[in-house]
Design a protein around this motif. Structure first.
Motif, PDB file in Angstrom:
ATOM      1  N   PRO A   5       0.826  -1.210   0.000  1.00  0.00           N
ATOM      2  CA  PRO A   5       0.000   0.000   0.000  1.00  0.00           C
ATOM      3  C   PRO A   5       0.865   1.267   0.000  1.00  0.00           C
ATOM      4  O   PRO A   5       2.037   1.232   0.381  1.00  0.00           O
ATOM      5  CB  PRO A   5      -0.800  -0.112   1.307  1.00  0.00           C
ATOM      6  CG  PRO A   5       0.003  -1.012   2.178  1.00  0.00           C
ATOM      7  CD  PRO A   5       0.765  -1.937   1.266  1.00  0.00           C
ATOM      8  N   SER A  49      -7.175   7.924   8.808  1.00  0.00           N
ATOM      9  CA  SER A  49      -7.336   7.335   7.473  1.00  0.00           C
ATOM     10  C   SER A  49      -7.003   5.848   7.464  1.00  0.00           C
ATOM     11  O   SER A  49      -7.425   5.124   6.566  1.00  0.00           O
ATOM     12  CB  SER A  49      -6.450   8.054   6.452  1.00  0.00           C
ATOM     13  OG  SER A  49      -5.091   7.657   6.595  1.00  0.00           O
ATOM     14  N   GLY A  50      -6.216   5.410   8.437  1.00  0.00           N
ATOM     15  CA  GLY A  50      -5.799   4.017   8.482  1.00  0.00           C
ATOM     16  C   GLY A  50      -4.621   3.698   7.578  1.00  0.00           C
ATOM     17  O   GLY A  50      -4.156   2.558   7.535  1.00  0.00           O
ATOM     18  N   LEU A  51      -4.125   4.691   6.854  1.00  0.00           N
ATOM     19  CA  LEU A  51      -2.986   4.480   5.959  1.00  0.00           C
ATOM     20  C   LEU A  51      -1.676   4.575   6.737  1.00  0.00           C
ATOM     21  O   LEU A  51      -1.591   5.275   7.747  1.00  0.00           O
ATOM     22  CB  LEU A  51      -2.988   5.540   4.859  1.00  0.00           C
ATOM     23  CG  LEU A  51      -4.189   5.527   3.919  1.00  0.00           C
ATOM     24  CD1 LEU A  51      -4.229   6.808   3.085  1.00  0.00           C
ATOM     25  CD2 LEU A  51      -4.146   4.288   3.026  1.00  0.00           C
ATOM     26  N   TRP A  53       2.013   5.949   7.444  1.00  0.00           N
ATOM     27  CA  TRP A  53       2.478   7.321   7.258  1.00  0.00           C
ATOM     28  C   TRP A  53       3.876   7.499   7.811  1.00  0.00           C
ATOM     29  O   TRP A  53       4.353   6.696   8.610  1.00  0.00           O
ATOM     30  CB  TRP A  53       1.506   8.321   7.874  1.00  0.00           C
ATOM     31  CG  TRP A  53       1.275   8.137   9.354  1.00  0.00           C
ATOM     32  CD1 TRP A  53       0.430   7.229   9.940  1.00  0.00           C
ATOM     33  CD2 TRP A  53       1.886   8.852  10.410  1.00  0.00           C
ATOM     34  NE1 TRP A  53       0.499   7.346  11.304  1.00  0.00           N
ATOM     35  CE2 TRP A  53       1.375   8.336  11.620  1.00  0.00           C
ATOM     36  CE3 TRP A  53       2.818   9.885  10.455  1.00  0.00           C
ATOM     37  CZ2 TRP A  53       1.774   8.819  12.867  1.00  0.00           C
ATOM     38  CZ3 TRP A  53       3.206  10.375  11.691  1.00  0.00           C
ATOM     39  CH2 TRP A  53       2.682   9.842  12.878  1.00  0.00           C
ATOM     40  N   PRO A  92      -9.772  12.344   6.388  1.00  0.00           N
ATOM     41  CA  PRO A  92      -9.280  10.979   6.205  1.00  0.00           C
ATOM     42  C   PRO A  92      -9.792  10.351   4.908  1.00  0.00           C
ATOM     43  O   PRO A  92      -9.051   9.648   4.217  1.00  0.00           O
ATOM     44  CB  PRO A  92      -9.809  10.238   7.437  1.00  0.00           C
ATOM     45  CG  PRO A  92      -9.958  11.308   8.476  1.00  0.00           C
ATOM     46  CD  PRO A  92     -10.379  12.539   7.721  1.00  0.00           C
ATOM     47  N   SER A  93     -11.045  10.620   4.553  1.00  0.00           N
ATOM     48  CA  SER A  93     -11.613  10.037   3.333  1.00  0.00           C
ATOM     49  C   SER A  93     -10.910  10.555   2.083  1.00  0.00           C
ATOM     50  O   SER A  93     -10.789   9.832   1.091  1.00  0.00           O
ATOM     51  CB  SER A  93     -13.113  10.326   3.247  1.00  0.00           C
ATOM     52  OG  SER A  93     -13.355  11.727   3.213  1.00  0.00           O
ATOM     53  N   LEU A  95      -7.697  11.287   1.880  1.00  0.00           N
ATOM     54  CA  LEU A  95      -6.458  10.510   1.816  1.00  0.00           C
ATOM     55  C   LEU A  95      -6.733   9.112   1.262  1.00  0.00           C
ATOM     56  O   LEU A  95      -6.002   8.617   0.399  1.00  0.00           O
ATOM     57  CB  LEU A  95      -5.822  10.422   3.201  1.00  0.00           C
ATOM     58  CG  LEU A  95      -5.405  11.756   3.823  1.00  0.00           C
ATOM     59  CD1 LEU A  95      -5.102  11.584   5.304  1.00  0.00           C
ATOM     60  CD2 LEU A  95      -4.217  12.343   3.095  1.00  0.00           C
ATOM     61  N   GLN A  96      -7.802   8.496   1.730  1.00  0.00           N
ATOM     62  CA  GLN A  96      -8.152   7.153   1.270  1.00  0.00           C
ATOM     63  C   GLN A  96      -8.488   7.140  -0.220  1.00  0.00           C
ATOM     64  O   GLN A  96      -8.098   6.220  -0.946  1.00  0.00           O
ATOM     65  CB  GLN A  96      -9.327   6.612   2.086  1.00  0.00           C
ATOM     66  CG  GLN A  96      -8.982   6.378   3.528  1.00  0.00           C
ATOM     67  CD  GLN A  96     -10.214   6.245   4.419  1.00  0.00           C
ATOM     68  OE1 GLN A  96     -11.327   6.628   4.050  1.00  0.00           O
ATOM     69  NE2 GLN A  96     -10.007   5.700   5.618  1.00  0.00           N
ATOM     70  N   ARG A  97      -9.193   8.161  -0.688  1.00  0.00           N
ATOM     71  CA  ARG A  97      -9.564   8.234  -2.111  1.00  0.00           C
ATOM     72  C   ARG A  97      -8.335   8.399  -2.998  1.00  0.00           C
ATOM     73  O   ARG A  97      -8.241   7.777  -4.056  1.00  0.00           O
ATOM     74  CB  ARG A  97     -10.564   9.361  -2.354  1.00  0.00           C
ATOM     75  CG  ARG A  97     -11.951   9.013  -1.816  1.00  0.00           C
ATOM     76  CD  ARG A  97     -13.022   9.951  -2.309  1.00  0.00           C
ATOM     77  NE  ARG A  97     -13.110   9.935  -3.764  1.00  0.00           N
ATOM     78  CZ  ARG A  97     -13.502  10.971  -4.491  1.00  0.00           C
ATOM     79  NH1 ARG A  97     -13.848  12.107  -3.922  1.00  0.00           N
ATOM     80  NH2 ARG A  97     -13.562  10.881  -5.807  1.00  0.00           N
ATOM     81  N   ALA A  99      -5.267   7.470  -2.250  1.00  0.00           N
ATOM     82  CA  ALA A  99      -4.539   6.195  -2.186  1.00  0.00           C
ATOM     83  C   ALA A  99      -5.176   5.159  -3.106  1.00  0.00           C
ATOM     84  O   ALA A  99      -4.468   4.474  -3.864  1.00  0.00           O
ATOM     85  CB  ALA A  99      -4.509   5.682  -0.743  1.00  0.00           C
ATOM     86  N   ALA A 100      -6.487   5.055  -3.100  1.00  0.00           N
ATOM     87  CA  ALA A 100      -7.188   4.085  -3.950  1.00  0.00           C
ATOM     88  C   ALA A 100      -7.005   4.417  -5.429  1.00  0.00           C
ATOM     89  O   ALA A 100      -6.859   3.522  -6.267  1.00  0.00           O
ATOM     90  CB  ALA A 100      -8.666   4.039  -3.590  1.00  0.00           C
TER      91      ALA A 100
END
Length: 184
Positions: A5, A49-51, A53, A92-93, A95-97, A99-100
């Protein structure tokens, strides 16, 4: 192509000269926003975000040097999201978007309201170019080169957090108003 990831690179090495020039008494990342330092807001969003870092705060001379050092410290990553530490309203969303979206393009450019924002996402295929960065310019040349070859995805994000950075006391006051009374 890496299956690992991406990692969020939080850049906190800048001098914050514009903030001090605007009357700020502390470094902009330590300035209080709704009772908490600007950088802490940014880090809280990254954690939420759960990513994975990495905080790059070693005091490099320029943005390019900071990015290269952060990529060197996280070379096993599947990509990188370059996030300046002075974006305390990042969600956070968002960052997730970003990353995806790296699964679809070598570079992901977030934007809101027609304004380019952060974090800019880079796939693992950009690693050598990122490691070669130095100076103030950051990764703009990489983005432009990848754009010319059709490898850039422009991603529209909902919230203004990706374009709301803190460079002056006025920026800080505007962010505080937004935090305390978000638009509907």
């Amino acid at each position: 192509m890496s299956t690992a990831p991406p990692v969020v690179l939080v850049l906190a090495s800048g001098r914050g000269e514009r903030f001090r020039a605007s009357g700020g008494q502390v470094h902009k990342l330590q300035a209080l926003l709704a009772g908490k330092p600007v950088l802490q807001h940014t880090l809280d969003a990254v954690r939420a975000s759960g990513l994975a870092w990495h905080l790059e705060d070693a005091g490099h001379p320029g943005m390019g040097d900071s990015i290269a050092a952060a990529v060197r410290a996280t070379q096993g990553a599947g990509g990188w999201l370059v996030l300046p530490g002075d974006l305390p309203l990042i969600e956070p969303s968002a960052l997730q978007r970003v990353a995806a979206a790296l699964a679809q393009a070598a570079v992901v450019l977030p934007q809101h309201g027609g304004v380019r924002g952060h974090p800019v996402g880079f796939s693992n295929g950009c690693r050598d170019e990122l490691l070669a960065l130095s100076g103030e310019a950051g990764a703009a040349a990489i983005v432009q080169a990848r754009k010319r070859s059709g490898q850039v995805l422009e991603l529209v994000l909902d919230g203004p957090g990706c374009v709301t950075d803190i460079d002056t006391l006025d920026d800080l006051a505007r962010a505080e108003r937004w935090l305390l009374s978000p638009p509907a």
